[in-house]
Design a protein around this motif. Structure first.
Motif, PDB file in Angstrom:
ATOM      1  N   ILE A 180     -78.390  18.929 -27.555  1.00  0.00           N
ATOM      2  CA  ILE A 180     -79.542  18.489 -26.969  1.00  0.00           C
ATOM      3  C   ILE A 180     -79.421  16.915 -27.301  1.00  0.00           C
ATOM      4  CG2 ILE A 180     -81.902  18.032 -26.425  1.00  0.00           C
ATOM      5  CD1 ILE A 180     -82.182  21.141 -26.762  1.00  0.00           C
ATOM      6  N   VAL A 181     -79.220  16.797 -28.696  1.00  0.00           N
ATOM      7  CA  VAL A 181     -79.181  15.452 -29.024  1.00  0.00           C
ATOM      8  C   VAL A 181     -77.941  14.611 -28.492  1.00  0.00           C
ATOM      9  CG1 VAL A 181     -78.811  13.826 -31.259  1.00  0.00           C
ATOM     10  CG2 VAL A 181     -80.556  15.921 -31.161  1.00  0.00           C
ATOM     11  N   THR A 182     -77.024  15.418 -28.663  1.00  0.00           N
ATOM     12  CA  THR A 182     -75.530  14.848 -27.916  1.00  0.00           C
ATOM     13  C   THR A 182     -75.854  14.491 -26.456  1.00  0.00           C
ATOM     14  OG1 THR A 182     -74.397  15.921 -29.637  1.00  0.00           O
ATOM     15  CG2 THR A 182     -72.966  15.026 -27.834  1.00  0.00           C
ATOM     16  N   MET A 183     -76.389  15.208 -25.823  1.00  0.00           N
ATOM     17  CA  MET A 183     -76.480  15.265 -24.425  1.00  0.00           C
ATOM     18  C   MET A 183     -77.700  13.776 -24.003  1.00  0.00           C
ATOM     19  SD  MET A 183     -76.961  19.158 -23.036  1.00  0.00           S
ATOM     20  CE  MET A 183     -77.303  18.572 -21.437  1.00  0.00           C
ATOM     21  N   PHE A 184     -78.429  13.759 -24.993  1.00  0.00           N
ATOM     22  CA  PHE A 184     -79.452  12.530 -24.760  1.00  0.00           C
ATOM     23  C   PHE A 184     -78.645  11.406 -25.011  1.00  0.00           C
ATOM     24  CE2 PHE A 184     -82.525   9.678 -26.591  1.00  0.00           C
ATOM     25  CZ  PHE A 184     -83.228   9.721 -25.612  1.00  0.00           C
ATOM     26  N   VAL A 185     -77.894  11.418 -26.079  1.00  0.00           N
ATOM     27  CA  VAL A 185     -77.283  10.108 -26.418  1.00  0.00           C
ATOM     28  C   VAL A 185     -76.195   9.862 -25.288  1.00  0.00           C
ATOM     29  CG1 VAL A 185     -75.480   9.216 -28.240  1.00  0.00           C
ATOM     30  CG2 VAL A 185     -77.319  10.445 -28.879  1.00  0.00           C
ATOM     31  N   THR A 186     -75.605  10.687 -24.910  1.00  0.00           N
ATOM     32  CA  THR A 186     -74.705  10.608 -23.535  1.00  0.00           C
ATOM     33  C   THR A 186     -75.383  10.071 -22.413  1.00  0.00           C
ATOM     34  OG1 THR A 186     -73.213  12.369 -24.304  1.00  0.00           O
ATOM     35  CG2 THR A 186     -73.125  11.720 -22.311  1.00  0.00           C
ATOM     36  N   PHE A 187     -76.546  10.688 -22.221  1.00  0.00           N
ATOM     37  CA  PHE A 187     -77.342   9.904 -21.163  1.00  0.00           C
ATOM     38  C   PHE A 187     -77.740   8.560 -21.343  1.00  0.00           C
ATOM     39  CE2 PHE A 187     -81.661   9.347 -19.403  1.00  0.00           C
ATOM     40  CZ  PHE A 187     -81.399   9.308 -17.952  1.00  0.00           C
ATOM     41  N   ILE A 188     -78.077   8.289 -22.478  1.00  0.00           N
ATOM     42  CA  ILE A 188     -78.610   6.795 -22.728  1.00  0.00           C
ATOM     43  C   ILE A 188     -77.352   6.044 -22.441  1.00  0.00           C
ATOM     44  CG2 ILE A 188     -79.390   5.202 -24.500  1.00  0.00           C
ATOM     45  CD1 ILE A 188     -81.453   7.051 -23.570  1.00  0.00           C
ATOM     46  N   MET A 190     -74.804   6.340 -20.567  1.00  0.00           N
ATOM     47  CA  MET A 190     -74.646   6.403 -19.292  1.00  0.00           C
ATOM     48  C   MET A 190     -75.256   5.204 -18.494  1.00  0.00           C
ATOM     49  SD  MET A 190     -73.119  10.020 -17.641  1.00  0.00           S
ATOM     50  CE  MET A 190     -74.662  10.764 -18.077  1.00  0.00           C
ATOM     51  N   LEU A 191     -76.657   5.444 -18.855  1.00  0.00           N
ATOM     52  CA  LEU A 191     -77.878   4.594 -18.279  1.00  0.00           C
ATOM     53  C   LEU A 191     -77.619   2.973 -18.485  1.00  0.00           C
ATOM     54  CD1 LEU A 191     -80.444   4.425 -16.873  1.00  0.00           C
ATOM     55  CD2 LEU A 191     -81.668   4.579 -19.241  1.00  0.00           C
ATOM     56  N   PHE A 192     -77.108   2.829 -19.807  1.00  0.00           N
ATOM     57  CA  PHE A 192     -76.596   1.355 -20.115  1.00  0.00           C
ATOM     58  C   PHE A 192     -75.370   0.941 -19.479  1.00  0.00           C
ATOM     59  CE2 PHE A 192     -79.311   1.876 -23.868  1.00  0.00           C
ATOM     60  CZ  PHE A 192     -80.481   0.540 -23.669  1.00  0.00           C
ATOM     61  N   ALA A 193     -74.594   1.956 -19.613  1.00  0.00           N
ATOM     62  CA  ALA A 193     -72.996   1.622 -18.726  1.00  0.00           C
ATOM     63  C   ALA A 193     -73.249   1.252 -17.137  1.00  0.00           C
ATOM     64  CB  ALA A 193     -72.033   2.654 -18.913  1.00  0.00           C
ATOM     65  N   SER A 194     -73.982   2.018 -16.487  1.00  0.00           N
ATOM     66  CA  SER A 194     -74.232   2.163 -15.010  1.00  0.00           C
ATOM     67  C   SER A 194     -75.088   0.805 -14.867  1.00  0.00           C
ATOM     68  CB  SER A 194     -74.715   3.385 -14.711  1.00  0.00           C
ATOM     69  OG  SER A 194     -75.994   3.792 -15.282  1.00  0.00           O
ATOM     70  N   THR A 195     -75.970   0.519 -15.630  1.00  0.00           N
ATOM     71  CA  THR A 195     -76.720  -0.567 -15.252  1.00  0.00           C
ATOM     72  C   THR A 195     -75.925  -2.005 -15.593  1.00  0.00           C
ATOM     73  OG1 THR A 195     -78.823   0.394 -16.246  1.00  0.00           O
ATOM     74  CG2 THR A 195     -79.061  -1.690 -16.039  1.00  0.00           C
ATOM     75  N   ALA A 196     -75.232  -1.812 -16.666  1.00  0.00           N
ATOM     76  CA  ALA A 196     -74.534  -3.116 -16.845  1.00  0.00           C
ATOM     77  C   ALA A 196     -73.427  -3.289 -15.812  1.00  0.00           C
ATOM     78  CB  ALA A 196     -73.810  -2.841 -18.174  1.00  0.00           C
ATOM     79  N   ALA A 219     -69.985   5.896 -14.193  1.00  0.00           N
ATOM     80  CA  ALA A 219     -70.279   6.232 -15.669  1.00  0.00           C
ATOM     81  C   ALA A 219     -69.932   7.588 -16.087  1.00  0.00           C
ATOM     82  CB  ALA A 219     -71.682   5.949 -15.804  1.00  0.00           C
ATOM     83  N   ILE A 220     -70.146   8.654 -15.005  1.00  0.00           N
ATOM     84  CA  ILE A 220     -70.037   9.890 -15.243  1.00  0.00           C
ATOM     85  C   ILE A 220     -68.298  10.180 -15.402  1.00  0.00           C
ATOM     86  CG2 ILE A 220     -69.882  12.129 -14.581  1.00  0.00           C
ATOM     87  CD1 ILE A 220     -72.809  11.363 -13.625  1.00  0.00           C
ATOM     88  N   ALA A 221     -67.532   9.654 -14.553  1.00  0.00           N
ATOM     89  CA  ALA A 221     -66.110   9.785 -14.337  1.00  0.00           C
ATOM     90  C   ALA A 221     -65.653   9.060 -15.433  1.00  0.00           C
ATOM     91  CB  ALA A 221     -65.747   9.096 -12.924  1.00  0.00           C
ATOM     92  N   THR A 222     -66.063   7.842 -16.035  1.00  0.00           N
ATOM     93  CA  THR A 222     -65.383   7.350 -17.073  1.00  0.00           C
ATOM     94  C   THR A 222     -65.615   7.805 -18.274  1.00  0.00           C
ATOM     95  OG1 THR A 222     -65.535   5.076 -15.714  1.00  0.00           O
ATOM     96  CG2 THR A 222     -65.229   4.857 -17.860  1.00  0.00           C
ATOM     97  N   LEU A 223     -66.901   8.427 -18.510  1.00  0.00           N
ATOM     98  CA  LEU A 223     -67.162   8.823 -19.742  1.00  0.00           C
ATOM     99  C   LEU A 223     -66.564  10.091 -20.083  1.00  0.00           C
ATOM    100  CD1 LEU A 223     -71.077   8.105 -20.396  1.00  0.00           C
ATOM    101  CD2 LEU A 223     -69.234   7.445 -21.948  1.00  0.00           C
ATOM    102  N   THR A 224     -66.548  10.972 -19.157  1.00  0.00           N
ATOM    103  CA  THR A 224     -65.890  12.222 -19.074  1.00  0.00           C
ATOM    104  C   THR A 224     -64.198  12.115 -19.238  1.00  0.00           C
ATOM    105  OG1 THR A 224     -66.113  12.550 -16.881  1.00  0.00           O
ATOM    106  CG2 THR A 224     -67.729  13.368 -18.366  1.00  0.00           C
TER     107      THR A 224
END
Length: 305
Positions: A180-188, A190-196, A219-224
């Motif tokens: 869950i912590v890993t997923m939360f960090v990933t979401f954060i 992705m949020l910063f990356a997509s916003t930027a 962001a999803i396609a790039t992070l994965t």
């Protein structure tokens, strides 16, 4: 005296019926629960029957997707469905009847509620309920087709009879907080990356990056590290950001893999240790019977988690 004798006979008969029902319930429970060893023939036959039925169901679902095959063997597929639903419905009802033997509680109702809300019980229910809904309610044909997809849930019933899947389930349960912590960090991230990326690229590519939510796909396609190539940056700063995000994505993908791998090793070693202890205790003779029972209960609790 005659009336008293009749009353005693009736009471004894009623008492015998209760004892017979309790014994029968215990036998049914032992049959429908996964076999503990190769000598539990009725339970083994039941387990194999469930696995075979699930396999036939999955094959029939796949074959039904071919229009010509479905048209030619529609009656056969329907028969398979009726037989499967009948069998799985009886199985579900028997598990409800014997729920207090698997989950002892202060009352039968508590045991029943506890069982009904377990993941495997919900899978059992959702695997059969779509068949009965059209008989109870008038619903749209398209919705019925969607409900029929839940038949695929029947494959999850195999989890009850697979030690490997149970082991994986216990690993995920133990590591859920870390995941869950890993997923939360990933979401954060992705949020910063997509916003930027939205602010860096929206002026040059308003159709590719119209808003932050749409930028999430990139962001999803790039992070994965998938990189479909349908959306990509064209500005210098956008490319730099994309490179940084791609490098971070490699680490983030590896992180949950490492967590699950280490948890799998720990759980496997724990299970292996219990199995060896049971075998050693059994070889010790009658003096270790209580220890064997205690270890078996520990192993059973691990399987039910």
């Amino acid at each position: 005296m005659f009336n008293i004798s009749l009353g005693k006979i009736a009471f004894l008969s009623y008492d015998d019926d209760i004892v017979t029902f309790i014994v029968l319930r215990k036998k049914l429970f032992n049959i429908i629960e996964p076999a503990g060893n190769k000598f539990e023939t009725p339970s083994l036959v039941f387990d194999k029957t469930v696995i075979i039925l699930i396999s036939i169901n999955i094959i029939s679902i796949i074959l039904e997707s071919f229009p010509q095959v479905n048209e030619q063997y529609e009656s056969l597929f329907r028969l398979i469905e009726i037989i499967s639903i009948s069998f799985f419905t009886i199985e579900y009802l028997l598990r409800l009847l014997t729920s207090d033997l698997k989950y002892p509680a202060s009352s039968r109702l508590r045991s029943l509620l506890y069982y009904v809300l377990t993941p495997m019980a919900l899978i059992d229910l959702f695997a059969i309920i779509p068949f009965y809904i059209p008989f109870l309610f008038t619903i749209d044909l398209r919705f019925i087709r969607v409900l029929r997809l839940t038949r695929l849930l029947r494959i999850l019933k195999i989890n009850r009879y697979s030690n490997s899947l149970q082991l994986l389930g216990r690993v995920l349960n133990r590591a859920k907080e870390k995941l869950i912590v890993t997923m939360f960090v990933t979401f954060i991230l992705m949020l910063f990356a997509s916003t930027a990326m939205f602010y860096l690229e929206t002026d040059k590519q308003p159709e590719a990056f119209p808003n932050i939510i749409a930028s999430f796909w990139w962001a999803i396609a790039t992070l994965t590290t998938v990189g479909y190539g349908d959306v990509y940056p064209i500005t210098l700063w956008g490319k730099i950001l994309a490179g940084i995000v791609a490098l971070l994505g490699v680490g983030l993908v590896a992180l949950p893999t490492g967590i699950i791998s280490s948890g799998f090793i720990e759980e496997y070693e724990s299970t292996l240790h219990i199995s060896k202890s049971i075998k050693k205790a059994r070889n010790g003779g009658n003096s270790n019977k209580s220890k064997v029972q205690r270890l078996l209960r520990t192993k059973r609790r691990k399987s039910n988690r």
